[in-house]
Every structure is written in structure tokens, then in C-alpha cells.
Design an enzyme around this catalytic site. Structure first.
Site, PDB file in Angstrom:
ATOM      1  N   LYS A 147       0.522  -1.118   0.142  1.00 37.89           N
ATOM      2  CA  LYS A 147       0.063  -0.169   0.072  1.00 37.89           C
ATOM      3  C   LYS A 147       0.670   0.916  -0.195  1.00 37.89           C
ATOM      4  CE  LYS A 147      -3.924   2.152   2.599  1.00 37.89           C
ATOM      5  NZ  LYS A 147      -4.408   2.319   3.501  1.00 37.89           N
ATOM      6  N   LYS A 155      -1.919  -1.269  -3.585  1.00 34.79           N
ATOM      7  CA  LYS A 155      -3.198  -1.051  -3.853  1.00 34.79           C
ATOM      8  C   LYS A 155      -2.013   0.670  -3.643  1.00 34.79           C
ATOM      9  CE  LYS A 155      -6.698   1.390  -1.155  1.00 34.79           C
ATOM     10  NZ  LYS A 155      -7.470   1.992   0.370  1.00 34.79           N
TER      11      LYS A 155
END
Length: 330
Positions: free
Chosen positions: A201, A254
Site C-alpha cells: 500500500k 493499492k
């Protein structure tokens, strides 16, 4: 062999031929649909920066679930917007918290639907960070306390599993979070609940609309001490490897669109399912351009999602899911 013996266009001559040799297939089973739930009654408020995405009260959530089931989508991802916030995000792990209520509501309406619970503290803390805050005695600076935050994240994950979540998806990027949550779930009797780890992330500019949707903007500083530097690729493999060793069942990248190379690296290096998160700004940019008549929204969305699948995604979390499911049926 070369031209004229080899003619690549032979297999492109008709829609039937193109369908027969298509390498990447995008289906409704690939989608996980994110939903934002909040307290109140009869609330369906569109998020200004995310046209077509809403804050939903629990009664409106039931109607949204009916639409999800009708579309053929198999899974949703729940985010909660709480009534109150505090320094330790206590409403994240309350047995009757908004996410816990939403999970029970969904499972009563559609027991077969796979419910993924986002496991983080940022939208539940009054400071907007993904863990509790420690004030450094020597510098006076406020820092996110990694190890103390793990205890709260475990409590959150267990409470979500107790409410009926099928998958726990921790998005906090604390060191050791997968191991802590795996141990906590197992000790609570939830050995069969998988962890979809937000393994990679990035500290990305693509999260802006989401922070409006989840009311989770940090009140000071930023998240660069725990989310990843967008310039780093090798670090992504180290992060993912740690999660594999600690017991993750699925690995997530992400955002997705600017990190397709990372998605492919995870696919090539690990044998777990890989999830791509088609995040809020990726969605909002397409919506804004479509509303201005600059692009063909259907064509752009399906091409983008197919590109994520081709890059290695086994599953795609996307706000386009309902539209994409409808378009795939056409």
C-alpha cells in the site's frame, strides 16, 4: 517465419475469432464492490468527489445489497463511518460498531455474499492515522505507535469475524500486522477466516476522494512513515514476503493503475491470489472525464479492468463494479 507466411491479422478477422483466442477474460466473479455505511435512517448521500458512490445507512444498505446480488457480483468490501471518534478508534472494535452492524445486516439479507471487512483505525480515530499515537519524549513529535496499534487491530479483526465477516482485510501497514491478526483470529476460534492483506500500500495521491468518503484525512502530518514510497519496487516484494511468512491468504496492491508493474511482480514471485485495488481517484478521474463527454466510460472502464487482470490481478476491488457487471452482460 515472417510475412507473408505469418499474418497476425488472421486471428483478428471476426468477433468470433477474437473471442476464441482472447488471453485475458474479465468476469463478474473478479469484482469486489466497496460500500460505505453510516448511522441514521434513509440516508443515501452521494459523495461529491465520487459520482455514483454513496454513504448508506443500514436500511439503504439492504437495497444496495439487492442490487449487488442481482448483478451477479460475489463479494463486497465494507467501510464504516462512525458516529464518534477518539484517540484509539474504539468504535472500530465495538461489538455494535457500524461495520459490525453492517456485516450482520448483509449476512441476514444475502448469506451467500462474501463480506470483506476493512480492518483499520484511520476513519475511527480523531487524528485520522491508522494506529494510536505515541508522543516521542525526546523530540516531542507525535508518532504512530506500531506495536500498541497491533493490539487494537487484532480486537477490530476479531470483532468483525464475530459479526460474520468472511474475509479480514487489514489496510493499516503496521509492521507485523498479519502475524498479530492471524494469531488473534486463531485464538478466538476463527482459524478458517482468511486474511486479504493490503501488503503493498503506497503513500499515494490517488486516495484523495476516499478520504472524503471515509472522513479519514490525517489531522497532522502524513502516512509516509508507514505507507510505502511510490518510487520503490523491491520494497514491495519485501513487504509481500513478510505477509506470506506471517500467514496472509491473499496479497493486495493499492493503488492499481500506476502500479501494474508491482502487481506483475507479486504475481510472478508468490503463489497466493493477488488483489488489485482500483482506488477512488482512478474512479473519479474516469467519472469526471465521462461526465464532460471526453471519453467512452464503458470502453475505458472495461479496458482498464482488463489491463489489471492481464497484469496479474486475480481479483479487483473497484467502485465501477456494478456498472462493469452490467456492461459485461450486454
Amino acid at each position: 517465419m515472417t510475412f507473408p507466411i505469418t499474418r497476425h491479422r488472421r486471428l483478428r478477422r471476426s468477433a468470433g475469432l477474437r473471442n476464441m483466442v482472447r488471453e485475458t477474460q474479465l468476469t463478474v466473479n473478479d469484482f469486489i464492490y466497496p460500500i460505505f455505511v453510516t448511522y441514521g435512517q434513509n440516508i443515501k448521500e452521494e459523495i461529491p468527489s465520487m459520482p455514483g458512490v454513496y454513504h448508506l445507512s443500514l436500511d439503504q444498505l439492504q437495497l444496495e445489497i439487492d442490487a449487488v446480488v442481482a448483478s451477479g457480483i460475489q463479494s463486497i468490501l465494507l467501510f464504516g463511518v462512525p458516529e464518534h471518534k477518539d484517540a484509539v478508534g474504539s468504535s472500530a472494535y465495538e461489538p455494535d460498531g457500524i461495520v459490525q452492524q453492517a456485516i450482520r445486516s448483509v449476512k441476514s439479507r444475502a448469506p451467500h455474499l462474501v463480506v470483506v471487512a476493512d480492518t483499520c483505525l484511520c476513519q475511527f480515530t480523531d487524528h485520522g492515522h491508522c494506529g494510536c499515537i505515541l508522543h516521542n519524549q525526546s523530540t516531542g513529535a507525535a508518532e504512530v505507535d506500531n506495536d500498541a496499534s497491533l493490539e487494537l487491530l487484532v480486537k477490530t479483526a476479531v470483532s468483525q469475524a464475530q459479526a460474520g465477516a468472511d474475509i479480514i482485510a487489514p489496510s493499516n501497514m503496521m509492521d507485523g500486522f498479519v502475524s498479530a491478526i492471524r494469531d488473534g483470529l486463531d485464538e478466538a476460534g476463527f482459524e478458517m477466516i482468511p486474511i486479504m492483506s493490503y501488503s503493498v500500500k503506497y503513500a499515494s495521491a490517488y486516495y484523495g476522494p476516499f478520504r472524503e468518503a471515509a472522513h479519514s484525512t490525517p489531522q497532522f502530518g502524513d502516512r509516509k512513515t508507514y505507507q510505502m514510497d511510490p518510487a520503490n519496487g523491491r520494497e514491495a516484494l519485501r513487504e509481500a514476503e513478510s505477509d506470506v511468512i506471517e500467514g496472509a491468504d491473499m496479497l493486495m496492491v493499492k493503488p492499481a493503475l500506476a502500479y501494474l508493474d508491482i502487481l506483475r511482480q507479486l504475481k510472478d514471485h508468490f503463489d497466493l491470489p493477488v488483489v488489485a485495488y482500483n482506488v477512488s481517484a482512478e474512479y473519479s478521474m474516469v467519472k469526471a472525464a465521462a461526465l464532460n463527454g471526453w471519453i467512452d466510460e464503458k470502453a475505458i472502464v472495461l479496458e482498464t479492468l482488463t489491463g489489471m487482470k492481464r497484469a496479474g490481478a486475480d481479483l479487483i476491488i473497484t467502485y465501477h463494479a456494478l456498472d462493469a457487471a452490467r456492461w459485461l452482460k450486454e
